[in-house]
Design a protein around this motif. Structure first.
Motif, PDB file in Angstrom:
ATOM      1  N   VAL A  12       0.859  -1.097  -0.005  1.00 16.37           N
ATOM      2  CA  VAL A  12       0.018  -0.062  -0.091  1.00 16.37           C
ATOM      3  C   VAL A  12       1.052   1.159  -0.032  1.00 16.37           C
ATOM      4  O   VAL A  12       0.334   2.228  -0.555  1.00 16.37           O
ATOM      5  CB  VAL A  12      -0.884  -0.150   1.192  1.00 16.37           C
ATOM      6  CG1 VAL A  12      -1.923  -0.948   1.104  1.00 16.37           C
ATOM      7  CG2 VAL A  12      -0.152   0.088   2.694  1.00 16.37           C
ATOM      8  N   MET A  13       1.992   1.165   0.475  1.00 15.02           N
ATOM      9  CA  MET A  13       2.975   2.198   0.479  1.00 15.02           C
ATOM     10  C   MET A  13       3.596   2.522  -0.848  1.00 15.02           C
ATOM     11  O   MET A  13       4.085   3.780  -1.204  1.00 15.02           O
ATOM     12  CB  MET A  13       4.111   2.162   1.646  1.00 15.02           C
ATOM     13  CG  MET A  13       3.520   2.126   2.991  1.00 15.02           C
ATOM     14  SD  MET A  13       4.935   1.592   4.253  1.00 15.02           S
ATOM     15  CE  MET A  13       5.957   3.034   4.418  1.00 15.02           C
TER      16      MET A  13
ATOM     17  N   PHE B 280      -9.773   0.677  -5.257  1.00 11.01           N
ATOM     18  CA  PHE B 280      -8.524   0.535  -6.236  1.00 11.01           C
ATOM     19  C   PHE B 280      -7.151   0.480  -5.491  1.00 11.01           C
ATOM     20  O   PHE B 280      -6.197   0.572  -6.146  1.00 11.01           O
ATOM     21  CB  PHE B 280      -8.585   1.392  -7.423  1.00 11.01           C
ATOM     22  CG  PHE B 280      -9.824   1.472  -8.266  1.00 11.01           C
ATOM     23  CD1 PHE B 280      -9.997   0.423  -9.176  1.00 11.01           C
ATOM     24  CD2 PHE B 280     -11.104   2.032  -8.037  1.00 11.01           C
ATOM     25  CE1 PHE B 280     -11.150   0.361 -10.044  1.00 11.01           C
ATOM     26  CE2 PHE B 280     -12.093   1.954  -8.669  1.00 11.01           C
ATOM     27  CZ  PHE B 280     -12.088   1.088  -9.493  1.00 11.01           C
ATOM     28  N   TYR B 281      -7.102   1.139  -4.329  1.00 12.82           N
ATOM     29  CA  TYR B 281      -6.012   1.335  -3.772  1.00 12.82           C
ATOM     30  C   TYR B 281      -6.181   1.214  -2.075  1.00 12.82           C
ATOM     31  O   TYR B 281      -7.302   1.418  -1.761  1.00 12.82           O
ATOM     32  CB  TYR B 281      -5.276   2.669  -3.996  1.00 12.82           C
ATOM     33  CG  TYR B 281      -6.087   3.904  -3.774  1.00 12.82           C
ATOM     34  CD1 TYR B 281      -5.828   4.370  -2.430  1.00 12.82           C
ATOM     35  CD2 TYR B 281      -7.256   4.210  -4.540  1.00 12.82           C
ATOM     36  CE1 TYR B 281      -6.769   5.168  -1.818  1.00 12.82           C
ATOM     37  CE2 TYR B 281      -7.924   5.372  -4.204  1.00 12.82           C
ATOM     38  CZ  TYR B 281      -8.128   5.900  -2.919  1.00 12.82           C
ATOM     39  OH  TYR B 281      -8.608   6.949  -2.469  1.00 12.82           O
TER      40      TYR B 281
ATOM     41  N   THR C  79      -7.609  -7.105   3.298  1.00  9.15           N
ATOM     42  CA  THR C  79      -6.260  -6.513   3.812  1.00  9.15           C
ATOM     43  C   THR C  79      -6.170  -6.229   5.326  1.00  9.15           C
ATOM     44  O   THR C  79      -5.090  -6.458   5.663  1.00  9.15           O
ATOM     45  CB  THR C  79      -6.088  -5.495   2.629  1.00  9.15           C
ATOM     46  OG1 THR C  79      -6.149  -5.911   1.343  1.00  9.15           O
ATOM     47  CG2 THR C  79      -4.318  -5.120   2.647  1.00  9.15           C
ATOM     48  N   PHE C  80      -7.120  -5.320   5.563  1.00  9.35           N
ATOM     49  CA  PHE C  80      -7.009  -4.844   6.979  1.00  9.35           C
ATOM     50  C   PHE C  80      -6.892  -5.934   8.222  1.00  9.35           C
ATOM     51  O   PHE C  80      -6.320  -6.151   8.854  1.00  9.35           O
ATOM     52  CB  PHE C  80      -8.021  -3.778   7.209  1.00  9.35           C
ATOM     53  CG  PHE C  80      -8.412  -3.584   8.631  1.00  9.35           C
ATOM     54  CD1 PHE C  80      -7.324  -2.795   9.234  1.00  9.35           C
ATOM     55  CD2 PHE C  80      -9.444  -4.195   9.239  1.00  9.35           C
ATOM     56  CE1 PHE C  80      -7.587  -2.468  10.772  1.00  9.35           C
ATOM     57  CE2 PHE C  80      -9.554  -4.063  10.800  1.00  9.35           C
ATOM     58  CZ  PHE C  80      -8.946  -3.220  11.398  1.00  9.35           C
TER      59      PHE C  80
ATOM     60  N   GLY D  55      -2.682   8.557   2.187  1.00 11.02           N
ATOM     61  CA  GLY D  55      -1.606   8.416   1.107  1.00 11.02           C
ATOM     62  C   GLY D  55      -1.172   6.956   0.870  1.00 11.02           C
ATOM     63  O   GLY D  55      -0.730   6.648  -0.315  1.00 11.02           O
ATOM     64  N   TRP D  56      -1.586   6.198   1.888  1.00 16.42           N
ATOM     65  CA  TRP D  56      -1.167   4.782   1.777  1.00 16.42           C
ATOM     66  C   TRP D  56      -2.400   4.045   2.114  1.00 16.42           C
ATOM     67  O   TRP D  56      -2.969   3.483   1.033  1.00 16.42           O
ATOM     68  CB  TRP D  56      -0.122   4.495   3.043  1.00 16.42           C
ATOM     69  CG  TRP D  56       1.099   5.150   2.838  1.00 16.42           C
ATOM     70  CD1 TRP D  56       1.716   5.617   1.580  1.00 16.42           C
ATOM     71  CD2 TRP D  56       2.079   5.438   4.003  1.00 16.42           C
ATOM     72  NE1 TRP D  56       2.912   6.155   2.013  1.00 16.42           N
ATOM     73  CE2 TRP D  56       3.299   6.103   3.125  1.00 16.42           C
ATOM     74  CE3 TRP D  56       2.293   5.309   5.279  1.00 16.42           C
ATOM     75  CZ2 TRP D  56       4.295   6.460   3.796  1.00 16.42           C
ATOM     76  CZ3 TRP D  56       3.312   5.625   6.067  1.00 16.42           C
ATOM     77  CH2 TRP D  56       4.107   6.393   5.268  1.00 16.42           C
ATOM     78  N   GLY D  57      -2.786   3.468   3.160  1.00 20.47           N
ATOM     79  CA  GLY D  57      -3.910   2.457   3.376  1.00 20.47           C
ATOM     80  C   GLY D  57      -5.233   3.315   3.174  1.00 20.47           C
ATOM     81  O   GLY D  57      -6.264   2.638   2.805  1.00 20.47           O
ATOM     82  N   ALA D  58      -5.423   4.465   3.513  1.00 19.08           N
ATOM     83  CA  ALA D  58      -6.691   5.350   3.290  1.00 19.08           C
ATOM     84  C   ALA D  58      -7.720   4.445   3.724  1.00 19.08           C
ATOM     85  O   ALA D  58      -8.886   4.524   3.178  1.00 19.08           O
ATOM     86  CB  ALA D  58      -6.665   5.355   1.898  1.00 19.08           C
TER      87      ALA D  58
END
Length: 736
Positions: free
Chosen positions: A470-471, A492-493, A499-500, A546-549
């Motif tokens: 994710v980073m 989309f990201y 994933t969490f 900007g990463w996991g959001a």
């Protein structure tokens, strides 16, 4: 509350606040840096005319230089991407694509089922032809949009253009639907006539042209298949000819955008979108809404038209303006390379989607088999000591191997398995390869002799793979077995629910292992600080826009982390302390949402947009829709998904209570790993909250169990294994 407890609680809350603020405040600049390869957005001061050439059913596999020369010029000379066209139902009909363009959000024509539902076996509703300046049946589309609670408002595009004194010319039935005002009126409409295109394309700054949609004869519902449409290749060639006619008639200086906005039949898959003109040179298309170069969503089309016309974009729209992403050459070899990349997006998403349900079913059944086998070897009186020792060793190794599967499913996308003749075999081999690598590291290294050694390796590998992905842009997640499915279009990201669940579970398991080491060596404060650092790092990676959001992740992970840290310090969790932590968690959630909402619209995550909807309207519909998704999963056709969280709660309840019937033999596990019991309770807290506050939240405890239970079993069985080995040694010495 004692002074020590109060000090620890205040310190913990202060650490949470500082961590979240440090992560979110510089978010705008970091997000801009994450897309450094993207060229700057076009200036809106002098907008160029834009022509949307709308079609449907086409994928990049239909495009080649010989049979579709017009589309090939877009690929060679313009910016291209794969587009997710999912609207409301599983497959998107042509009428749905045009309605979604009109609304700038997910919209669809009602079907024949209950409450307007439509199945993949139902025929697509026809696109109405504008009559006397109005779309027939418009009120039905508006009622359907209101009932679906996606916040879609058909007519948004046309109304926004008209209210800013910009006209829109519609050519063809679908274009009439896309250009309609909220009343259903279409002031400028004309049927498609190649001889009249030159005049029609010069009247307004925004023009939409419907060049027809491809309907795949091999994929149509029975009622549509009876019409016997031409072959796929013949339809693609006919659409390409009409696209060529539009290109010939388009005035110089125009930007042209061709978009396939619907599916070709019952199957869902990514479609094609391309643009060329003054603002779109050769290369790829990029949308901040997906943060994936070469992958966009249909909601971006509406925003792109409004931006091109120099018209303000309503905040309620979830898309962003398309722009040129990675630059490329306009040579034929470069076009071939871009085509291969676009086909990878489509083929990977198409091949993996049907494999996801059987994969999860297989994992669940394998987990249940491990539980049953473990229950057998837990019994002290089962077989001889040597046999039991052998079975315990097998159980521990199998459990560790099973826990490596989630991280391996993401790493498998490092290999283009979808290009192989039998993708299912290729993806199984790819996953198995990384399972073997991680398992070998966990079971064969010197750390394997330690109680929590394999657990640390697997948990750390999972954290590094998911967090690092994710980073770096979430590329491994796209179209992976346990990751994000672009054909569905939800995310989309960043961190989705699956994933969490894996990431948070791995973080807490790592906290348990590391803190147990320091507690055993008489250093509880170091243990608490270490667990806090690991946990807060996981919170930042998960929640940072900007990463996991992930809006729902930190409020679930923070309470579990707080409970574990306080337990390590010997501070009992009371109702008062729990209420303080709950209030702090809610406050941090709102604070992050507020700060995210202050960022530029293109840099906002869904959390910031949700926060804005609280004050601007629409939050109620979002909450109701997400609640309905959870209820549908719980009481619909996903009973197997419900079984897993119940089993997880049951297993953790047994393991966490030393006096219960199933864990009397596991008391030594808590003695050997002092923070295991509070860590399991912390994990249960996190997964339960995640289940409660997220849409499709049943996936969170279900997937947390996939990695948590095998590793817990591995630790517990290792204690029994050591005990059995000691018993065998004692008996041997007595015989000697």
């Amino acid at each position: 509350m004692t002074r020590r407890a109060l000090t620890a609680l205040v310190g913990l809350l202060a650490a949470l606040v500082v961590t979240v603020l440090a992560a979110v405040l510089p978010g705008a600049s970091a997000s801009a840096g994450a897309s450094a390869s993207v060229t700057a957005a076009p200036r809106a001061a002098e907008p160029n005319p834009i022509i949307l050439i709308g079609t449907g059913g086409l994928t990049w596999s239909d495009v080649n230089a010989r049979d579709t020369p017009s589309l090939w010029t877009f690929l060679r000379d313009g910016s291209t991407a794969a587009v997710s066209v999912r609207s409301v139902f599983t497959n998107t009909c042509p009428v749905d694509g045009w309605l979604s363009l009109s609304a700038g959000d997910r919209a669809a024509a009602p079907g024949p089922g209950k409450n307007g539902a439509r199945k993949t076996t139902d025929a697509c509703p026809p696109i109405p032809v504008v009559e006397s300046g109005f779309v027939p049946g418009w009120d039905g589309y508006v009622r359907a949009a209101n009932a679906l609670k996606f916040g879609a408002r058909p007519g948004t595009l046309g109304e926004q253009l008209a209210s800013n004194k910009q006209c829109v010319q519609a050519v063809g039935p679908g274009a009439g639907l896309g250009a309609a005002y909220t009343s259903g009126a279409v002031p400028r409409y004309a049927a498609y006539d190649s001889s009249a295109l030159t005049g029609l394309l010069t009247g307004c700054r925004v023009t939409m042209v419907d060049v027809g949609s491809l309907r795949d004869p091999q994929d149509l519902p029975p009622t549509e298949a009876a019409t016997r449409p031409p072959s796929r290749a013949e339809q693609a060639a006919a659409i390409d000819r009409r696209i060529g006619e539009v290109l010939t008639a388009a005035p110089s200086g125009s930007d042209l955008l061709v978009a396939s906005m619907s599916d070709a039949g019952s199957s869902e898959r990514l479609r094609l979108v391309a643009a060329k003109g003054p603002r779109f040179g050769s290369g790829t298309l990029y949308s901040p809404s997906t943060r994936q170069d070469g992958l966009v969503q249909s909601a971006d089309l509406t925003v792109t038209l409004l931006t091109a016309a120099g018209v303000p974009v309503p905040d309620a729209l979830g898309g962003t303006a398309l722009r040129r992403g990675e630059e490329g050459s306009n040579s034929e070899p470069a076009a071939e390379d871009r085509l291969r990349q676009l086909l990878d997006f489509d083929e990977a998403s198409h091949e993996v989607h049907p494999l996801v349900p059987p994969f999860f079913n297989g994992v669940v059944y394998a987990q249940i088999a491990i539980y049953l086998f473990t229950a057998v070897v837990w019994r002290r009186d089962f077989g001889s000591t040597d046999l039991r020792l052998r079975l315990l060793r097998i159980t521990r190794r199998v459990a560790v191997v099973a826990a490596t599967i989630p991280a391996s499913t993401f790493l498998a996308n490092l290999i283009p398995w979808w290009r192989f003749p039998v993708p299912m075999v290729a993806v199984v081999f790819s996953v198995g390869l990384f399972v073997a690598i991680i398992s070998a590291i966990a079971l064969l290294g010197p750390w394997s002799r330690r109680l929590t050694g394999p657990l640390v390796v697997v948990a750390l590998a999972t954290l590094l793979v998911l967090g690092g992905d994710v980073m770096l842009g979430s590329h491994l997640q796209i179209s992976s077995l346990m990751g994000l499915q672009p054909v569905v279009g939800g995310r989309f990201y960043g961190m989705g629910n699956v994933t969490f669940a894996l990431f948070a579970t791995a973080a807490l398991l790592l906290c348990i292992a590391v803190s147990s080491y320091f507690v055993k060596h008489g250093r509880p404060r170091v243990a608490a600080v270490t667990a806090l650092v690991i946990g807060l790092a996981a919170v930042v990676v998960d929640g940072y826009p900007g990463w996991g959001a992930d809006g729902g992740g930190p409020p679930a992970l923070l309470p579990g982390l707080a409970y574990l840290v306080l337990a390590i310090l010997g501070i009992r969790m009371s109702w008062k302390r729990g209420a303080i932590l709950a209030a702090a968690t809610v406050g941090l959630f709102l604070l992050v949402g507020f700060l995210d909402s202050l960022r530029g619209k293109e840099n906002q995550s869904h959390l910031g947009r949700f926060f804005r909807s609280i004050f601007e309207g629409g939050a109620g519909d979002i909450i109701v829709r997400k609640l309905q998704q959870n209820l549908d999963i719980l009481f619909g056709n996903y009973r197997l998904s419900l079984l897993v969280p119940i089993a997880l709660v049951f297993v953790i309840y047994i393991l966490a209570r030393p006096t219960s019937w199933g864990s009397r033999s596991l008391q030594r596990s808590y003695e050997a790993c002092p923070t295991l019991r509070p860590g399991l309770i912390a994990l249960l807290v996190t997964l339960t909250i995640g289940f409660a506050i997220n849409d499709s939240g049943v996936a969170i405890p279900a997937n947390g169990a996939i990695i948590a239970v095998p590793l817990i079993i591995a630790v517990s069985v290792r204690v029994l294994e050591d005990e059995a080995r000691a018993t065998a040694t004692t008996r041997a010495s007595r015989r000697g």
